[in-house]
Write a protein that holds these residues in place. Structure first.
Motif, PDB file in Angstrom:
ATOM      1  N   SER A 311     -14.863   3.176   6.175  1.00 12.95           N
ATOM      2  CA  SER A 311     -15.285   1.780   6.301  1.00 12.95           C
ATOM      3  C   SER A 311     -15.170   1.050   4.972  1.00 12.95           C
ATOM      4  O   SER A 311     -14.754  -0.119   4.923  1.00 12.95           O
ATOM      5  N   ALA A 312     -15.536   1.726   3.883  1.00 18.03           N
ATOM      6  CA  ALA A 312     -15.439   1.109   2.561  1.00 18.03           C
ATOM      7  C   ALA A 312     -13.991   0.850   2.181  1.00 18.03           C
ATOM      8  O   ALA A 312     -13.664  -0.176   1.575  1.00 18.03           O
ATOM      9  N   THR A 313     -13.125   1.783   2.542  1.00 20.13           N
ATOM     10  CA  THR A 313     -11.706   1.607   2.223  1.00 20.13           C
ATOM     11  C   THR A 313     -11.109   0.453   3.013  1.00 20.13           C
ATOM     12  O   THR A 313     -10.388  -0.386   2.464  1.00 20.13           O
ATOM     13  N   LEU A 314     -11.412   0.387   4.307  1.00 18.72           N
ATOM     14  CA  LEU A 314     -10.879  -0.686   5.142  1.00 18.72           C
ATOM     15  C   LEU A 314     -11.453  -2.048   4.761  1.00 18.72           C
ATOM     16  O   LEU A 314     -10.764  -3.066   4.866  1.00 18.72           O
ATOM     17  N   GLY A 315     -12.706  -2.068   4.317  1.00 19.86           N
ATOM     18  CA  GLY A 315     -13.343  -3.330   3.947  1.00 19.86           C
ATOM     19  C   GLY A 315     -13.265  -3.622   2.470  1.00 19.86           C
ATOM     20  O   GLY A 315     -14.116  -4.341   1.940  1.00 19.86           O
ATOM     21  N   SER A 316     -12.241  -3.118   1.809  1.00 18.20           N
ATOM     22  CA  SER A 316     -12.110  -3.269   0.359  1.00 18.20           C
ATOM     23  C   SER A 316     -12.169  -4.732  -0.075  1.00 18.20           C
ATOM     24  O   SER A 316     -11.580  -5.618   0.557  1.00 18.20           O
ATOM     25  N   ALA A 317     -12.837  -4.956  -1.182  1.00 13.07           N
ATOM     26  CA  ALA A 317     -12.911  -6.308  -1.750  1.00 13.07           C
ATOM     27  C   ALA A 317     -11.573  -6.767  -2.287  1.00 13.07           C
ATOM     28  O   ALA A 317     -11.383  -7.961  -2.545  1.00 13.07           O
ATOM     29  N   TYR A 318     -10.640  -5.840  -2.441  1.00  6.74           N
ATOM     30  CA  TYR A 318      -9.325  -6.187  -2.984  1.00  6.74           C
ATOM     31  C   TYR A 318      -8.347  -6.662  -1.913  1.00  6.74           C
ATOM     32  O   TYR A 318      -7.203  -7.002  -2.212  1.00  6.74           O
ATOM     33  N   GLY A 319      -8.790  -6.655  -0.665  1.00  7.48           N
ATOM     34  CA  GLY A 319      -7.986  -7.219   0.405  1.00  7.48           C
ATOM     35  C   GLY A 319      -6.932  -6.291   0.972  1.00  7.48           C
ATOM     36  O   GLY A 319      -6.271  -6.636   1.961  1.00  7.48           O
ATOM     37  N   GLN A 320      -6.758  -5.117   0.391  1.00  7.64           N
ATOM     38  CA  GLN A 320      -5.760  -4.149   0.838  1.00  7.64           C
ATOM     39  C   GLN A 320      -6.358  -2.751   0.755  1.00  7.64           C
ATOM     40  O   GLN A 320      -6.773  -2.320  -0.343  1.00  7.64           O
ATOM     41  N   PRO A 321      -6.433  -1.994   1.867  1.00  9.68           N
ATOM     42  CA  PRO A 321      -6.952  -0.624   1.786  1.00  9.68           C
ATOM     43  C   PRO A 321      -6.207   0.239   0.772  1.00  9.68           C
ATOM     44  O   PRO A 321      -6.819   1.049   0.067  1.00  9.68           O
ATOM     45  N   MET A 322      -4.890   0.056   0.684  1.00  2.00           N
ATOM     46  CA  MET A 322      -4.122   0.869  -0.255  1.00  2.00           C
ATOM     47  C   MET A 322      -4.487   0.543  -1.697  1.00  2.00           C
ATOM     48  O   MET A 322      -4.481   1.422  -2.566  1.00  2.00           O
ATOM     49  N   ALA A 323      -4.804  -0.712  -1.970  1.00  2.00           N
ATOM     50  CA  ALA A 323      -5.243  -1.083  -3.323  1.00  2.00           C
ATOM     51  C   ALA A 323      -6.528  -0.340  -3.669  1.00  2.00           C
ATOM     52  O   ALA A 323      -6.709   0.119  -4.812  1.00  2.00           O
ATOM     53  N   GLN A 324      -7.430  -0.214  -2.691  1.00  2.95           N
ATOM     54  CA  GLN A 324      -8.680   0.513  -2.924  1.00  2.95           C
ATOM     55  C   GLN A 324      -8.407   1.991  -3.162  1.00  2.95           C
ATOM     56  O   GLN A 324      -9.040   2.622  -4.025  1.00  2.95           O
TER      57      GLN A 324
END
Length: 564
Positions: A311-324
């Protein structure tokens, strides 16, 4: 006139269409002859080698950036959805590639999908189905351009967000401005780099593999003390939707379905490919096979190195899960560096799909099916024998469709699925027409799957029907609101319904299928007979007698007056 004189005249005419293509430096005699059998003269320069045909499909797929852009489909099902969803769906996509490779080897032309549909369909359906496939494929490719460039804008802006420690969020207007700038740049480059576009595909492939290798090496090193075990990678299921767990796993297939979705570009580039009857099937199968294997490796590495908190990865503040994922493994600087590499490769994807989309658009306008076909039809010799106007037509349409991103994220995500739904109809229809109506007319090329051809085709059709329906489901659950609704069904029905309405209201009066661009005086008697036997009619040339062995059902009216 003596028999010797007539024979000499036939010989002179038989080589004229081929020798002209050779004299202009456009194609070899063999490639020009193959195209002539389909009713077209050589107008584009064959700059693409076999490896470069593979390159344009593989570079459009842009393996790692595409996986990154579609993690929102695969991660809700957990590592099992990410890893096994990729592997299973890619297997079925390979069946689709095999079915298309059979057709691409036998009849390589830029408008192959709607050409094949018209050739194999029944007399009562061929014009309407060909018209539908042409529009579905054209708009599906432009939809692919929109989704790729929209993904580019999100990746580029995610770098800014990371640099500002997540304290800035781009507005929809900013996202569209970056998208529009990207689309226009692609138009300029596709217009000016035509003479080296084939060579550039090798560079694009190399850039993809550099990014893949760097990621596969860097992520495990960065997460050396926090890597997930094999049980998590290959056996951990999750369900971050309100769908049943099994259906959430099925929705994870949308990631490979969207990613491995550009292999028809090999068909669209076929009139610019040397030794097209072998290069086209090679490009299709090698691009799919490479994405299948290397994509699976990437998915395993991501599953091994990502945070267990999905959930944290999908809801990343950086707008992209891969960026997280990059950030967690490599820190701020490492994440910025890899996301810069990522959006650079994504930019190259967009350039390649502009080339493929413009060739389909040009081929369809060559056959008079698009509005303003006479405007988009000309080839620019100044810019290297390319359909320059078709390039900018695709760019302009892409800019307009991209306006959907100004509405909300749900409307923007429909751009992703438009390419899936539109292209599935375009790929599946000619395969179905061949199996249902036209198997007796199919003449294999150098590549052929033999006795397995028919079962492979039916498996491919079943999978594409399933994939089209899958692309229309709301990802988050069965009771979507305005922001989570999947609007693909609206866009797709408008596309297909609009195309058929246009055909039955007006186009049926003038659209008779693909048109021959060869002149009858360029052909020998044997060539004329061979072309008519393929189902094409030539103005001013009488067809063979009724005992030629072809009836109305097996001789579609490809050009000129109807043969029905």
């Amino acid at each position: 006139m003596t028999a010797d004189a007539m024979e000499e005249g036939d010989i002179r005419r038989s080589v004229s269409v081929v020798s002209k293509a050779q004299a202009d430096g456009l194609a070899s005699a063999e490639d020009a002859e193959v195209l002539a059998r389909l009713g077209y003269k050589q107008e584009l320069r064959r700059n693409f080698t076999m490896i470069e045909v593979f390159g344009i499909a593989f570079s459009i797929m842009g393996l790692l950036p595409s996986i990154a852009s579609t993690l929102t489909y695969s991660l809700p099902a957990g590592p099992v959805g990410l890893v096994w969803g990729w592997f299973v769906a890619s297997l079925f996509i390979f069946f689709v590639g095999l079915a298309m490779a059979d057709l691409g080897s036998a009849m390589p032309t830029s408008g192959g999908l709607y050409w094949w549909t018209h050739y194999f369909a029944s007399p009562n359906t061929r014009n309407a189905l060909s018209f539908l496939v042409g529009y579905s494929n054209t708009l599906g490719l432009v939809g692919g351009l929109c989704s790729i460039d929209y993904g580019f804008s999100l990746m580029l802006l995610s770098v800014v967000v990371i640099a500002r420690d997540g304290e800035w969020e781009p507005s929809r207007g900013v996202i569209y401005a970056v998208f529009l700038g990207c689309v226009l740049c692609h138009g300029v480059l596709a217009s000016t780099l035509s003479k080296v576009m084939g060579k550039l595909q090798t560079v694009f492939v190399a850039a993809n593999f550099v990014l893949i290798a760097a990621t596969v090496i860097a992520l495990p090193i960065g997460r050396a003390d926090q890597r997930n075990d094999a049980a998590f990678i290959f056996g951990k299921t999750a369900n971050l939707t309100t769908w049943p767990t099994g259906w959430t796993f099925m929705l994870s297939w949308l990631s490979p379905i969207w990613t491995i979705g550009a292999f028809d570009s090999c068909v669209h580039i076929s009139e610019e490919a040397a030794n097209a009857t072998k290069a086209v099937p090679y490009g299709i199968l090698m691009s799919i096979g490479s994405c299948w294997i290397f994509g699976w490796i990437i998915c395993i590495v991501i599953a091994a190195c990502m945070s267990p908190d999905l959930s944290a990865t999908l809801g990343s503040a950086y707008g992209q899960p891969m960026a997280q994922i990059y950030y967690d493994a490599l820190g701020k600087r490492g994440a910025i560096a890899f996301m810069v590499l990522m959006f650079c490769v994504q930019f190259l994807m967009g350039l390649s799909i502009v080339v493929a989309a413009s060739r389909q658009t040009w081929a369809f306008s060559r056959d008079g099916a698009l509005p303003f076909s006479s405007f988009f039809r000309p080839i620019s010799k100044t810019f290297g024998y390319i359909p320059l106007r078709a390039v900018w037509g695709c760019v302009g349409l892409g800019a307009v469709l991209g306006l959907l991103s100004l509405i909300d994220s749900a409307a923007a995500s429909a751009l992703f699925s438009l390419g899936v739904a539109g292209n599935n109809v375009a790929w599946g229809t000619p395969i179905f027409c061949r199996l249902w109506w036209g198997e007796h007319k199919f003449k294999p090329g150098p590549f052929y799957t033999g006795k397995f051809s028919q079962p492979i085709g039916w498996i491919a059709i079943a999978f594409m029907i399933f994939g089209t329906l899958l692309a229309m489901f709301p990802v988050e659950g069965p009771n979507p609101d305005v922001s989570s609704m999947n609007y693909t069904v609206v866009i797709s029905v408008a596309l297909w319904g609009g195309s058929l309405a246009y055909y039955y209201i007006d186009a049926r009066k003038w659209f008779t299928g693909p048109k021959m661009t060869l002149d009858s005086d360029e052909l020998s008697k044997d060539q004329q007979d061979a072309i008519i036997a393929e189902g094409l009619t030539i103005d001013g040339v009488k067809p063979p007698s009724s005992n030629s062995g072809r009836d109305e059902e097996s001789a579609p009216a490809m050009v000129g007056k109807s043969a029905d």
